[in-house]
Structure formats: C-alpha cells, structure tokens
Write a protein that holds these residues in place. Structure first.
Motif, PDB file in Angstrom:
ATOM      1  N   ALA A 102      -0.275 -23.941 -26.879  1.00  0.00           N
ATOM      2  CA  ALA A 102      -1.040 -24.563 -25.813  1.00  0.00           C
ATOM      3  C   ALA A 102      -2.517 -24.235 -25.891  1.00  0.00           C
ATOM      4  CB  ALA A 102      -0.496 -24.104 -24.449  1.00  0.00           C
ATOM      5  N   ILE A 103      -2.841 -23.058 -26.479  1.00  0.00           N
ATOM      6  CA  ILE A 103      -4.245 -22.691 -26.593  1.00  0.00           C
ATOM      7  C   ILE A 103      -4.862 -23.487 -27.727  1.00  0.00           C
ATOM      8  CG2 ILE A 103      -5.839 -20.780 -26.996  1.00  0.00           C
ATOM      9  CD1 ILE A 103      -3.643 -18.923 -26.019  1.00  0.00           C
ATOM     10  N   ALA A 104      -5.995 -24.134 -27.457  1.00  0.00           N
ATOM     11  CA  ALA A 104      -6.600 -25.016 -28.460  1.00  0.00           C
ATOM     12  C   ALA A 104      -7.224 -24.213 -29.574  1.00  0.00           C
ATOM     13  CB  ALA A 104      -7.657 -25.894 -27.795  1.00  0.00           C
ATOM     14  N   ALA A 166      -8.019  -7.625 -15.785  1.00  0.00           N
ATOM     15  CA  ALA A 166      -9.206  -8.285 -15.223  1.00  0.00           C
ATOM     16  C   ALA A 166      -9.431  -9.649 -15.877  1.00  0.00           C
ATOM     17  CB  ALA A 166     -10.430  -7.398 -15.415  1.00  0.00           C
ATOM     18  N   LEU A 167      -9.215  -9.723 -17.186  1.00  0.00           N
ATOM     19  CA  LEU A 167      -9.339 -11.010 -17.887  1.00  0.00           C
ATOM     20  C   LEU A 167      -8.175 -11.932 -17.546  1.00  0.00           C
ATOM     21  CD1 LEU A 167     -10.528 -10.156 -21.524  1.00  0.00           C
ATOM     22  CD2 LEU A 167     -11.741 -11.504 -19.815  1.00  0.00           C
ATOM     23  N   GLY A 168      -6.959 -11.368 -17.566  1.00  0.00           N
ATOM     24  CA  GLY A 168      -5.769 -12.174 -17.311  1.00  0.00           C
ATOM     25  C   GLY A 168      -5.785 -12.829 -15.948  1.00  0.00           C
ATOM     26  N   ALA A 169      -6.334 -12.121 -14.956  1.00  0.00           N
ATOM     27  CA  ALA A 169      -6.419 -12.704 -13.614  1.00  0.00           C
ATOM     28  C   ALA A 169      -7.291 -13.950 -13.614  1.00  0.00           C
ATOM     29  CB  ALA A 169      -6.970 -11.667 -12.639  1.00  0.00           C
ATOM     30  N   ARG A 170      -8.323 -13.943 -14.395  1.00  0.00           N
ATOM     31  CA  ARG A 170      -9.200 -15.114 -14.486  1.00  0.00           C
ATOM     32  C   ARG A 170      -8.491 -16.273 -15.187  1.00  0.00           C
ATOM     33  NH1 ARG A 170     -12.334 -10.545 -14.190  1.00  0.00           N
ATOM     34  NH2 ARG A 170     -14.439 -10.782 -13.305  1.00  0.00           N
ATOM     35  N   VAL A 171      -7.744 -15.939 -16.240  1.00  0.00           N
ATOM     36  CA  VAL A 171      -6.976 -16.979 -16.931  1.00  0.00           C
ATOM     37  C   VAL A 171      -5.936 -17.573 -15.982  1.00  0.00           C
ATOM     38  CG1 VAL A 171      -5.468 -17.485 -18.884  1.00  0.00           C
ATOM     39  CG2 VAL A 171      -7.339 -15.853 -19.155  1.00  0.00           C
ATOM     40  N   MET A 172      -5.298 -16.716 -15.187  1.00  0.00           N
ATOM     41  CA  MET A 172      -4.290 -17.184 -14.235  1.00  0.00           C
ATOM     42  C   MET A 172      -4.882 -18.175 -13.242  1.00  0.00           C
ATOM     43  SD  MET A 172      -1.182 -17.076 -13.014  1.00  0.00           S
ATOM     44  CE  MET A 172      -0.326 -15.586 -13.511  1.00  0.00           C
ATOM     45  N   LEU A 173      -6.121 -17.922 -12.794  1.00  0.00           N
ATOM     46  CA  LEU A 173      -6.762 -18.801 -11.821  1.00  0.00           C
ATOM     47  C   LEU A 173      -7.204 -20.131 -12.428  1.00  0.00           C
ATOM     48  CD1 LEU A 173      -8.961 -16.204  -9.890  1.00  0.00           C
ATOM     49  CD2 LEU A 173      -6.935 -17.387  -9.024  1.00  0.00           C
ATOM     50  N   ASN A 175      -6.396 -21.362 -15.785  1.00  0.00           N
ATOM     51  CA  ASN A 175      -5.430 -22.009 -16.675  1.00  0.00           C
ATOM     52  C   ASN A 175      -4.077 -21.300 -16.566  1.00  0.00           C
ATOM     53  OD1 ASN A 175      -7.046 -24.023 -18.520  1.00  0.00           O
ATOM     54  ND2 ASN A 175      -8.288 -22.176 -18.378  1.00  0.00           N
ATOM     55  N   PRO A 176      -3.379 -21.460 -15.455  1.00  0.00           N
ATOM     56  CA  PRO A 176      -2.129 -20.706 -15.238  1.00  0.00           C
ATOM     57  C   PRO A 176      -1.080 -20.957 -16.310  1.00  0.00           C
ATOM     58  CG  PRO A 176      -2.387 -22.472 -13.611  1.00  0.00           C
ATOM     59  CD  PRO A 176      -3.691 -22.345 -14.315  1.00  0.00           C
ATOM     60  N   ASP A 177      -1.056 -22.152 -16.900  1.00  0.00           N
ATOM     61  CA  ASP A 177      -0.051 -22.438 -17.926  1.00  0.00           C
ATOM     62  C   ASP A 177      -0.293 -21.648 -19.213  1.00  0.00           C
ATOM     63  OD1 ASP A 177       0.960 -24.158 -16.117  1.00  0.00           O
ATOM     64  OD2 ASP A 177       0.474 -25.995 -17.196  1.00  0.00           O
ATOM     65  N   LEU A 178      -1.531 -21.175 -19.392  1.00  0.00           N
ATOM     66  CA  LEU A 178      -1.845 -20.418 -20.603  1.00  0.00           C
ATOM     67  C   LEU A 178      -1.646 -18.916 -20.425  1.00  0.00           C
ATOM     68  CD1 LEU A 178      -5.155 -22.178 -21.699  1.00  0.00           C
ATOM     69  CD2 LEU A 178      -2.814 -22.777 -22.293  1.00  0.00           C
ATOM     70  N   PHE A 179      -1.557 -18.484 -19.175  1.00  0.00           N
ATOM     71  CA  PHE A 179      -1.507 -17.046 -18.929  1.00  0.00           C
ATOM     72  C   PHE A 179      -0.280 -16.396 -19.563  1.00  0.00           C
ATOM     73  CE2 PHE A 179       0.157 -13.528 -16.386  1.00  0.00           C
ATOM     74  CZ  PHE A 179      -0.883 -12.625 -16.530  1.00  0.00           C
ATOM     75  N   ALA A 180       0.891 -17.012 -19.412  1.00  0.00           N
ATOM     76  CA  ALA A 180       2.118 -16.406 -19.941  1.00  0.00           C
ATOM     77  C   ALA A 180       2.039 -16.209 -21.451  1.00  0.00           C
ATOM     78  CB  ALA A 180       3.330 -17.269 -19.576  1.00  0.00           C
ATOM     79  N   GLU A 181       1.468 -17.181 -22.145  1.00  0.00           N
ATOM     80  CA  GLU A 181       1.351 -17.070 -23.598  1.00  0.00           C
ATOM     81  C   GLU A 181       0.421 -15.936 -23.999  1.00  0.00           C
ATOM     82  OE1 GLU A 181       0.066 -19.774 -27.462  1.00  0.00           O
ATOM     83  OE2 GLU A 181       0.268 -20.689 -25.485  1.00  0.00           O
ATOM     84  N   LEU A 182      -0.728 -15.846 -23.297  1.00  0.00           N
ATOM     85  CA  LEU A 182      -1.662 -14.758 -23.588  1.00  0.00           C
ATOM     86  C   LEU A 182      -1.065 -13.400 -23.232  1.00  0.00           C
ATOM     87  CD1 LEU A 182      -5.283 -15.892 -22.662  1.00  0.00           C
ATOM     88  CD2 LEU A 182      -4.412 -15.147 -24.853  1.00  0.00           C
ATOM     89  N   GLU A 183      -0.342 -13.348 -22.128  1.00  0.00           N
ATOM     90  CA  GLU A 183       0.310 -12.098 -21.710  1.00  0.00           C
ATOM     91  C   GLU A 183       1.277 -11.615 -22.781  1.00  0.00           C
ATOM     92  OE1 GLU A 183       1.604  -8.893 -19.205  1.00  0.00           O
ATOM     93  OE2 GLU A 183      -0.183 -10.149 -19.235  1.00  0.00           O
TER      94      GLU A 183
END
Length: 492
Positions: A102-104, A166-173, A175-183
């Motif tokens: 999903a991440i470009a 701190a970064l993940g919270a921003r991704v969640m806000l 691009n929530p669909d991308l957060f799980a993959e980054l996590e």
C-alpha cells in the motif's frame, strides 16, 4: 499558548535525557552530518548480506532520504516523511494493483514517502530512525526555543520505540490504512539492547568523521610556508577563520540545494510509476529525474570537498579504499558521459584495454568523482569538440586520460589554431566560475584532494593546440601489481 498534542522527536529524546548538544546552527549541522556518515558506515559494516530480496533494516527519515550508498538502498526499507505542500500520496491514494504494497514506492524499490502536516512541529526537524536486528538508533536535529540548534541521538531501544510511537500516531491520523503495515515493519526488528561493541564501533566511526581542530598560529605559519614550497605537490589549507566560514557556507549551500532536489526527484519517480501518462509526459519526467540526479551528485561532490577542506592535515585521509572492478564502474558511467557530451554537441570516444585490471579505490565515490570531472571538462570545451578517453596500464597504476582533440574545419580538415583556455575566476576557497558558460565548479586543488581521498592522483597539463589534458592515476590491487612486475621482468 497553543501546543501540539503529539510530541516531536526532539521532545521524546529530551524527555529521555538522551545524548544532546545545543550549540550554533553550523556546529549542530556538522554534528548531524558526521553522525549520518558514521551511521552509514556502521550499517555497511553490520549488514550480513547485500540483496534486494533480503531486507535487513528499516530507516525512517525526514525531510529527505539520508543514505545513498547502493548497498544500503538495496538492503534497507526506507520511508521518508515530508511536509511539502504537494502530497504525492494523493496521486494514487488507495488504487494500487493487487499484490503491491500500500505504501507507494518512490525513489527506489525499497524507498517510500509519507506526508506530514506543515503545522506539525515535527515538520521543522531533521531526523533518522534506524531499526535493525542488532540495534535501534535515533538521530534528531531540531531548533530550540532560543533559536539555537540541538543535535540529539540515542541507542536506547525504548527511546526508539517512543520515537516510533510519535511518528506512528501521525501516520494513524493521516493514513490509518498504512499504519498497520508500518507497525509490522517496525516490530519486525524487535527492541534489543545493543551490544556494547556496536556502540564502541559507532563512537570510533564518529571520531573518524570529525574534522581535526584548527592548527595554532605557529602551525598555521608553517603551513603557509609549505603552501608555496615547490616540493609540496598538495598544498594544505591555512584554515583561517574566513576560509573556514567559506567552507561552512559551501556545506550549508550544498545541503540546502540537495534537499529540495531530492524531494523533486522523489515526486518525479512516483509520477513515473503512473501507467496512464502520455509518452511525451514520461519523457519530460525522465529529463527532470536525470537533471535532478546530476545536480544532486554535483552537490554531493561539493559537500565532500568541503568536508576534506575542514581537515587540518596536509593530505586527506584515504578511507574505505578497497579492491574493485573498474570495468563495472566504466560500463555504467560511459553511456552517461556520452549522453552528456551529445547534449553539448560534443563527441566522445573511449579506448579501453581488452582486460581491465583490478584497482584500489572507494567504490561509492569513484563514479561520482569521475563523472564530476567529466562534467567540468566537457563544459569547458567549445561545441563541436571531440574528446578521447584512454585507459592504459602504467606500471603498478592504471592511467585514465581525457584528451581533447583538434576541431575539424568545414572541409573535414583538422584545424591547428591555438586552443584558448577557459577563463576561470576564483569563488572563495573551493570554487571557480567560468563567465563564458556560467559554470560553477570545484577548483583544481579541491578536485585533486577528492582524487587523493579515493586513492588516486590527478594531473592537469596545458597543450596549446588541444587545451587541457587530464590524467588520472589509480593504484592497482596487490595481485595485479605482481602480474605487472612479472611482465616487466619478462620484457627485460
């Protein structure tokens, strides 16, 4: 007073009492740069294998990618956070074909980009988070309330985890669909306390990257005497306060130019992945990509030359020299040189021996230094000129020579008129300016220092009917030297 609800990375590291230094902007920028260089070397020394199919780490950085070494771009997954007004994810928010992440992907198969809000305090910080099986590392360059810069870093795995939160919270806000993959990517490299030898290795690399202190007045006077000595082929810099300011300004300039160009190239390469673009648009985007890459490489050379000049030694230290296959470098470089020559209405022929010997140099820098030299060389020649590049074994060295050939007249006959050397005006300690072409380039002394740093030697000679002839010598690998010696014995 309004306060952002999510902490910045500098706040995370300050709260954890991580290693920090608050100082002048130039000093903090220097600490950031040498720490990135040390981190790059640490990663290169600790990667088990180099493979595009085996990922050995994750790098989260802003506002632009921090590592350009080909081995690292192959083996590390890289995510870049940026607060640029144009959001590249808007081009294809969630329309990726099945089977693609999903991440470009952007700058390379392993590099991606994610947006930050311009009002986010994190958007004003430069940072680099590294996650590997052996260690986690956080580097941050931020501005304090009093306007001074602060550089902070930490090997504490828990601090790295807090920085990711701190970064993940921003991704969640955003691009929530991308957060799980980054996590999943982050947690794949589970937090472990790094081996003390890893931190010692980083400290040693850090010290190796630090410029030496300025010489005292007596030493400076001695250097000034040596500077004009005919027996000193590589005159050192006096490192006066004004010359140091000149070098620091060049370093800052190179960094400031390189960062937006990297962002433009990132967005351009994302656009090139769109399959519905007209052929004419694709062609123009490729031109933008090429021009950005050329200028990024030029800025990298300027930056590297400035780093060498900050050393108080009379000869740059040769670092990261290793036996390497010159044939691979030339196979990749020659088509680019010919294309650049064609754009300037020049012709270029390359004469290579049947078997190129193994040389000792810096694989990461040799291509850039040679290409930079070729770039400056072609810019100094008039349209219609012909260039011959010869590569010839010369004893225990390999000689690479750039020879401008006499221009042909309208009837095809070779003209013998004297070639007028280009006018070059000094710009500070490291640069020269050619008024006829508007070209700014490294001066001869700085270029020679670059070649010394990669184990080579550059000689420039003037020939009235031809112009400048450039000769580069690279040392042969030990086994090649033995073979060369055997040939000499047989001949005698």
């Amino acid at each position: 007073m309004y306060k952002w609800i999510l902490p910045s990375l500098s706040e995370v590291l300050n709260d954890s009492q991580s290693t920090a230094a608050v100082c002048s902007s130039a000093k903090a920028q220097q600490q950031w740069r040498i720490s990135l260089a040390a981190t790059e070397q640490l990663l290169l020394k600790n990667l088990a294998t180099i493979s595009a199919n085996v990922k050995q780490g994750l790098v989260l950085a802003a506002p632009a990618p921090v590592f350009s070494h080909s081995q690292l771009t192959q083996s590390l997954q890289s995510i870049t956070f940026t607060a640029q007004p144009f959001n590249p994810l808007a081009l294809m928010p969630f329309q990726m074909p099945e089977g693609e992440v999903a991440i470009a992907n952007v700058t390379a198969p392993n590099e991606s980009i994610l947006p930050l809000l311009k009002t986010d305090p994190l958007a004003t910080e430069q940072f680099c988070l590294v996650f590997t099986d052996k260690f986690r590392l956080v580097l941050v360059l931020a501005e304090e309330n009093d306007g001074k810069k602060a550089f902070l870093f930490s090997f504490d795995p828990e601090v790295a985890q807090q920085a990711w939160r701190a970064l993940g919270a921003r991704v969640m806000l955003s691009n929530p669909d991308l957060f799980a993959e980054l996590e999943d990517l982050v947690q794949k490299y589970h937090p472990t306390t790094p081996d003390y030898r890893t931190i010692m290795q980083f400290s040693q690399l850090l010290l190796a990257e630090l410029p030496e202190e300025k010489p005292n007045e007596a030493t400076a006077a001695q250097l000034d005497q040596e500077k004009f000595s005919p027996n000193s082929p590589n005159p050192p810099s006096s490192h006066s306060p004004s010359s140091r300011s000149d070098v620091e300004l060049l370093q800052a300039f190179a960094h400031e130019v390189r960062t937006p160009l990297t962002t433009i190239r990132t967005i351009t390469r994302l656009l090139l992945k769109q399959r519905s673009l007209p052929a004419s648009v694709i062609q123009r985007l490729k031109i933008i990509d090429r021009e950005c890459t050329e200028q990024i490489d030029r800025m990298e050379l300027l930056f590297r030359a400035a780093e060498l000049e900050t050393s108080a030694t009379d000869k740059p230290t040769n670092t990261q020299l290793t036996a390497m296959c010159l044939e691979q470098v030339l196979q990749a470089s020659i088509p680019r040189w010919q294309e650049a020559a064609n754009r300037r209405n020049l012709t270029l022929d390359v004469i290579l021996p049947q078997n190129l010997p193994t040389v000792v140099s810096n694989p990461a820098m040799l291509d850039r230094v040679l290409t930079g030299l070729m770039e400056n060389f072609t810019r100094s020649l008039p349209a219609g000129s012909h260039i011959q590049v010869q590569v010839i074994p010369a004893g225990d060295q390999l000689k690479l020579q750039l020879l401008p050939q006499p221009q042909s007249g309208d009837s095809g006959t070779v003209t013998t008129s004297t070639c007028t050397p280009p006018i070059r005006k000094a710009l500070g300690q490291l640069l020269t300016f050619q008024p006829e072409t508007g070209t700014i380039s490294l001066n001869l002394a700085a270029t020679k220092h670059l070649f010394q740093a990669i184990g080579g030697k550059l000689i420039v000679r003037e020939r009235p009917q031809y112009g400048e002839v450039l000769t580069i010598f690279l040392p042969l690998e030990a086994e090649e030297k033995k073979e060369s010696s055997k040939l000499k014995i047989k001949k005698t």
